[in-house]
Design a protein around this motif. Structure first.
Motif, PDB file in Angstrom:
ATOM      1  N   ASN A   1      -0.310   3.052   7.612  1.00 53.89           N
ATOM      2  CA  ASN A   1      -0.274   3.048   6.023  1.00 53.89           C
ATOM      3  C   ASN A   1       0.043   1.576   5.649  1.00 53.89           C
TER       4      ASN A   1
ATOM      5  N   PRO B   1      -2.684  -1.389   4.929  1.00 55.29           N
ATOM      6  CA  PRO B   1      -2.764  -0.106   4.126  1.00 55.29           C
ATOM      7  C   PRO B   1      -3.807   0.884   4.950  1.00 55.29           C
ATOM      8  N   PRO B   2      -3.393   2.163   4.461  1.00 50.85           N
ATOM      9  CA  PRO B   2      -4.281   3.160   4.941  1.00 50.85           C
ATOM     10  C   PRO B   2      -5.660   3.215   5.243  1.00 50.85           C
TER      11      PRO B   2
ATOM     12  N   ARG C   1      12.061  11.407   3.513  1.00 55.64           N
ATOM     13  CA  ARG C   1      12.352  11.426   5.075  1.00 55.64           C
ATOM     14  C   ARG C   1      11.237  10.625   6.012  1.00 55.64           C
ATOM     15  N   THR C   2      10.035  10.833   5.785  1.00 53.36           N
ATOM     16  CA  THR C   2       8.783  10.440   6.593  1.00 53.36           C
ATOM     17  C   THR C   2       8.379   9.150   6.159  1.00 53.36           C
TER      18      THR C   2
ATOM     19  N   PRO D   1       0.841  -1.128  -0.162  1.00 57.44           N
ATOM     20  CA  PRO D   1      -0.021   0.080  -0.149  1.00 57.44           C
ATOM     21  C   PRO D   1       0.856   1.234  -0.129  1.00 57.44           C
ATOM     22  N   ALA D   2       0.265   2.405  -0.626  1.00 61.23           N
ATOM     23  CA  ALA D   2       1.117   3.590  -0.988  1.00 61.23           C
ATOM     24  C   ALA D   2       0.990   4.366   0.194  1.00 61.23           C
ATOM     25  N   GLN D   3       2.330   5.143   0.484  1.00 59.23           N
ATOM     26  CA  GLN D   3       2.158   6.192   1.415  1.00 59.23           C
ATOM     27  C   GLN D   3       2.249   7.621   1.151  1.00 59.23           C
TER      28      GLN D   3
ATOM     29  N   ARG E   1       2.401  11.600   0.801  1.00 58.19           N
ATOM     30  CA  ARG E   1       2.919  12.868   1.699  1.00 58.19           C
ATOM     31  C   ARG E   1       2.754  13.905   0.687  1.00 58.19           C
TER      32      ARG E   1
ATOM     33  N   GLU F   1      -8.548   4.860  -0.993  1.00 55.06           N
ATOM     34  CA  GLU F   1      -8.860   3.843   0.087  1.00 55.06           C
ATOM     35  C   GLU F   1      -9.664   2.620  -0.250  1.00 55.06           C
TER      36      GLU F   1
ATOM     37  N   TRP G   1      -4.889  -3.699  -2.934  1.00 52.02           N
ATOM     38  CA  TRP G   1      -3.911  -2.609  -3.227  1.00 52.02           C
ATOM     39  C   TRP G   1      -2.761  -3.008  -4.382  1.00 52.02           C
TER      40      TRP G   1
ATOM     41  N   GLU H   1       7.988   5.224   5.470  1.00 57.52           N
ATOM     42  CA  GLU H   1       8.388   4.138   6.529  1.00 57.52           C
ATOM     43  C   GLU H   1       8.495   2.847   5.629  1.00 57.52           C
ATOM     44  N   LEU H   2       9.979   2.561   5.596  1.00 54.33           N
ATOM     45  CA  LEU H   2      10.233   1.306   5.017  1.00 54.33           C
ATOM     46  C   LEU H   2      10.158   0.046   5.319  1.00 54.33           C
ATOM     47  N   HIS H   3       9.579  -0.786   4.463  1.00 52.85           N
ATOM     48  CA  HIS H   3       9.052  -2.103   4.834  1.00 52.85           C
ATOM     49  C   HIS H   3      10.541  -3.041   4.820  1.00 52.85           C
TER      50      HIS H   3
ATOM     51  N   ARG I   1      -4.802  -5.961   1.443  1.00 54.11           N
ATOM     52  CA  ARG I   1      -3.574  -5.849   0.712  1.00 54.11           C
ATOM     53  C   ARG I   1      -3.507  -6.088  -0.721  1.00 54.11           C
TER      54      ARG I   1
ATOM     55  N   PHE J   1       7.898  14.312  14.233  1.00 48.87           N
ATOM     56  CA  PHE J   1       8.422  13.500  13.181  1.00 48.87           C
ATOM     57  C   PHE J   1       7.766  14.098  11.597  1.00 48.87           C
ATOM     58  N   TYR J   2       6.554  14.291  11.630  1.00 52.95           N
ATOM     59  CA  TYR J   2       5.702  14.794  10.567  1.00 52.95           C
ATOM     60  C   TYR J   2       5.761  16.445  10.303  1.00 52.95           C
TER      61      TYR J   2
ATOM     62  N   GLY K   1      10.335   0.246  10.187  1.00 48.21           N
ATOM     63  CA  GLY K   1       9.230  -0.183   9.508  1.00 48.21           C
ATOM     64  C   GLY K   1       8.015   0.396   9.208  1.00 48.21           C
ATOM     65  N   GLN K   2       7.116  -0.220   8.791  1.00 48.21           N
ATOM     66  CA  GLN K   2       5.725   0.634   8.416  1.00 48.21           C
ATOM     67  C   GLN K   2       4.965   0.381   9.554  1.00 48.21           C
TER      68      GLN K   2
ATOM     69  N   PHE L   1       8.445   3.243  12.075  1.00 47.74           N
ATOM     70  CA  PHE L   1       9.614   4.356  11.884  1.00 47.74           C
ATOM     71  C   PHE L   1       9.348   5.748  12.500  1.00 47.74           C
TER      72      PHE L   1
END
Lengths: 373, 473
Positions: free
Chosen positions: B379, B381-382, A161-162, A11-13, A15, A222, A247, A164-166, A244, B28-29, B351-352, B301
């Protein structure tokens, strides 16, 4: 055809204007590594095989290492050539890609860019009298293509920067205005962690900058919750997995429409063991957004490395025109017929694309007169 | 169209949440500026519309940053106080100012001077505050510049040698020992070591004393916060006294250690943390319903916080885990970290954020109460948590879910919630968790504004009770 073989989108993040889609590798990759190689940040000049020179600003290089059963080695300080004096240094890099120690050093995205600038366009074999003497003698001459460095894109640094890596993440699809801005895939998750920030130093198309500034908030997609029918907690788990999966399919079918299912013009650049490094460009259809890129694949099609660049409309038009002319051996009549145009209109099109200098003055004047009457 | 009361209630809950969580620092944000602009807007808005409630929130356990803001704002607009509310507002101001830590209260008084807030009430408040100090001489030495600003601003006539100390030229010897030490420390290296550490630090530079030596020789005189600050640089000379640290500070200290050190000292650290948690619970037990309790703790994270609040969200998650572990009977509590760790002590932010999966794990385990600690940015998923929560509530009608959020979202002007059905409650300090949980039930229960008023009045009554210490009920 471009496929994301061996990768699953998560799923996308979102920002700011950026929608970042992480790509997870299904099967961990242990035999190939891609690492960052320090290069001094300067202009680089590369001599191409046909005597042309490729000059570009290169922020960093990648080092590809493959093989089994031995630890990967990285040649450090892989600076090639010597700096020339003066206020603006131009470094000589003897090749875009170079075998170094046990690995291969190459400049990311420049393989594809080099292709866009020079290689997709066959020079004329017949000296048609419409073509200018300079063209016949010196070839296309100096051509430039421009891109925007990632750190100029408003909000991109914040988004990275924000992010979140899997755990299993090996790549990322970057969207602005719901158009694919770039795709980046490396062999393993450890490599990706190291290279995540280099996305900021990479090159992006003009359109990406425009979208990043104009569309500050992409709508949140969504996934329709499938939790309605659940009767037990186990059902809820199934529903979560389904969301998931939705997605992933959504990314594969909708968000990647620019790339998937379109024919590619691909050209192998290097063979590393059984792996193949090639560069590609989408079919250059002017009605769609086109991408150039480079990728490394296993024989079974699994994508180990991928990097793409979104072409602007003008870049697409130029590339398309040159490609059409090259397929018809620069015969203007045939090319015009293939494009469904008259020769004078084709001449005007060539002039507007900035290639007027390729034709003789007489030819351009005749065409202009023909258009007026 | 929502009624006036609904709006008032939502506004107040919004404000209280912000006042629990926001400290005007970088998150953070969001940057510090975004945070500040956002929270100042909220203050101005609530002050303009609900003055009485605004003043009473001082009693509701808001954090020090916001308490200071409220005090300044109330003093600045004293003319708008309704006459029948004057006495209560004055009492609230005095009590709130007394409860602020000294560095904050002196800074606040100096700020009043800078912002030119000066009226009879302000002067009376400053006078009362000075008179209420147990050791004004010590405070004057430690915060000399600020105390002088306050005295000047309120036209105070201080007794004894203080005027000479604050405004004089130090030509004659003082009879008060501490003041005399301070005078001597300007010339003698020996006297420096007899001063409060933060004062000595400034003078040490003048005498060329290296920081390590200063800290080493002053070990006995350091406050707990100073110990925390210098102990890593002191090469073992200064040690942290865990039994005197509050739980959040201890968690932050432990999380700042490298993993190997945490692993090696696991038993010792567990012991410290457990003791600190029990100390919090002794002051105020957790208002939890009986039955199995699960905590869904976010260690993605984003829990790494920012440069100014490093690992704060993670520390609060860890503190919550410790409090629940200490507060629930054996076998009725379990923690579910979003990125599972072998032991809570070894937790890291990476991590997520996949809260939903952990919620389902908690349901599988049979939890009746689920406490979520997360910044609310989901996220993976969101937006799924909302759907899962709805379904879960249908499946287990007795399920109770609470959401505590340590991060103020500057864009939304409140702490972010995971679902419209589940209002989040702000939390800055683990010591406030019992208060926050009480408030969470209240915020989620769809109560009327009158209930909120009664709740606040009740808090005001205990807040103003004489002799009551810093402890929240």
């Amino acid at each position: 055809m471009l496929t994301l073989e061996g990768l699953t989108p998560a799923p996308a993040q979102v920002r700011g204007a950026f929608r970042l889609v992480p790509l997870l590798r299904d099967r961990p990759c242990e035999d190939v590594r891609l690492t960052l190689q320090p290069l001094s940040q300067d202009l680089k000049a590369v001599a191409l095989p046909d005597g042309a020179q490729y000059v570009a600003f290169v922020p960093h290089a990648l080092c590809l290492d493959w093989g089994e059963g031995r630890p990967p080695e990285v040649a450090l300080g892989g600076q090639v050539g010597r700096p020339r004096g003066g206020w603006r240094r131009l470094e000589l890099v003897d090749r875009l890609r170079r075998r170094e120690g046990s690995g291969l050093r190459f400049l990311p995205l420049h393989l594809a860019l080099e292709g866009l600038l020079a290689l997709h366009f066959g020079p004329p074999r017949v000296a048609w009298k419409e073509l200018s003497r300079d063209f016949l003698r010196a070839g296309l001459g100096v051509r430039t293509e421009s891109g925007v460095p990632g750190n100029l894109l408003p909000g991109f640094e914040d988004a990275l920067r924000t992010f979140e890596l899997h755990d299993r993440q090996v790549g990322m699809l970057v969207y602005t205005g719901d158009q694919l801005a770039s795709a980046f895939v490396v062999p393993s998750a450890a490599d990706y962690r190291q290279l995540h920030r280099t996305l900021l130093a990479d090159l992006y198309g003009d359109l990406v900058l425009r979208y990043a500034a104009l569309y500050p908030e992409p709508p949140l997609l969504e996934a329709t919750p499938q939790f309605e029918a659940a009767r037990t907690v186990a059902d809820l788990r199934v529903a979560l997995a389904a969301v998931r999966r939705d997605w992933a399919t959504f990314v594969q079918t909708e968000l990647l429409r620019d790339l998937l299912g379109r024919s590619l013009m691909a050209e192998p650049v290097y063979s590393a063991g059984t792996l193949e490094l090639d560069r590609f460009v989408t079919d250059l259809n002017p009605a769609q957004i086109n991408h150039i890129g480079e990728r490394l694949r296993r024989p079974d099609g699994e994508v180990l490395y991928l990097k793409t660049f979104q072409l602007s409309a003008a870049q697409t038009r130029r590339a398309y025109l040159l490609h059409q002319l090259a397929t018809h051996q620069w015969h203007l009549g045939e090319a015009a017929a293939a494009l469904g145009q008259t020769v004078p209109d084709l001449v005007e099109r060539i002039e507007r694309a900035g290639f007027g200098y390729l034709l003789t003055q007489a030819m351009r004047e005749t065409a202009a007169k023909a258009r007026r009457t | 169209m929502p009624s006036h009361d609904t709006i008032a209630r939502e506004d107040l809950i919004l404000f209280l949440n912000a006042a629990f969580a926001c400290s005007g620092q970088r998150e953070f944000y969001h940057t510090a500026d975004e945070q500040r602009v956002s929270v100042q807007f909220l203050h101005a808005y609530i002050l303009g519309n609900y003055r009485r409630l605004y003043a009473r929130t001082l009693a509701a356990g808001v954090n020090d940053f916001n308490a200071a803001e409220i005090i300044v704002n109330l003093l600045r607009t004293g003319r708008e106080t309704p006459p029948d509310f004057r006495a209560e507002e004055n009492a609230l101001l005095g009590a709130a100012l007394r409860r602020l830590p000294p560095q904050r209260s002196w800074k606040l008084l100096a700020r009043l001077r800078r912002e030119r807030v000066n009226n009879r009430r302000t002067r009376a408040l400053v006078r009362a505050h000075m008179a209420g100090q147990r050791d004004l001489t010590f405070q004057a030495v430690k915060y000399r510049r600020l105390v002088r600003a306050a005295a000047l601003h309120a036209h105070l006539h201080l007794g004894g040698e203080l005027p000479e100390f604050l405004f004089g030229t130090f030509r004659r010897a003082f009879r008060t020992p501490l003041l005399e030490t301070y005078r001597q420390a300007r010339y003698s290296t020996q006297a420096v070591y007899a001063l409060p550490y933060s004062v000595a630090q400034g003078l040490a530079v003048r005498h060329g004393i290296p920081p390590q030596e200063l800290a080493g020789r002053m070990t006995a005189r350091l406050t707990e916060d100073e110990r925390l600050r210098v102990q890593r640089r002191s090469a073992g000379v200064v040690e942290v006294r865990p039994e005197r640290l509050p739980l959040t500070a201890l968690c932050l200290y432990v999380l700042a250690m490298p993993l190997t050190e945490r692993q090696a000292r696991a038993a010792e650290l567990e012991d410290w943390l457990g003791r600190a948690a029990r100390a919090v619970l002794k002051r105020a037990p957790l208002p939890l319903s009986p039955g199995r309790v699960a905590a869904v703790l976010d260690n993605s994270f984003s829990a790494s916080g920012s440069r100014e609040k490093r690992r704060r969200p993670l520390a609060l998650a860890l503190a919550t885990d410790l409090l629940l572990r200490a507060g629930c009977p054996a076998g009725t509590y379990r923690a579910f970290w979003t990125q599972p760790t072998p032991s809570s002590l070894l937790v890291q932010a990476a991590g997520q954020t996949n809260l939903t999966e952990r919620l389902l794990d908690a349901l599988d385990w049979g939890a009746q109460t689920v406490l979520v600690v997360s910044d609310g940015v989901e996220n993976d998923p969101p937006g799924v948590f909302h759907a899962a929560l709805r379904a879960a509530r249908r499946l287990c009608p007795a399920l109770e879910v609470l959401h505590v959020n340590p991060v103020f979202d500057a864009e939304m002007l409140t702490v972010r919630s995971l679902s419209p059905d589940l209002p989040a409650v702000g939390l800055r300090d683990a010591d406030d968790l019992p208060t926050a949980l009480g408030f969470a039930r209240f915020a989620a229960g769809g109560a009327e504004v009158s209930d909120l008023e009664t709740y606040l009045l009740e808090r005001v009554r205990t807040f103003l009770k004489p002799g009551e210490a810093h402890v929240d009920p």
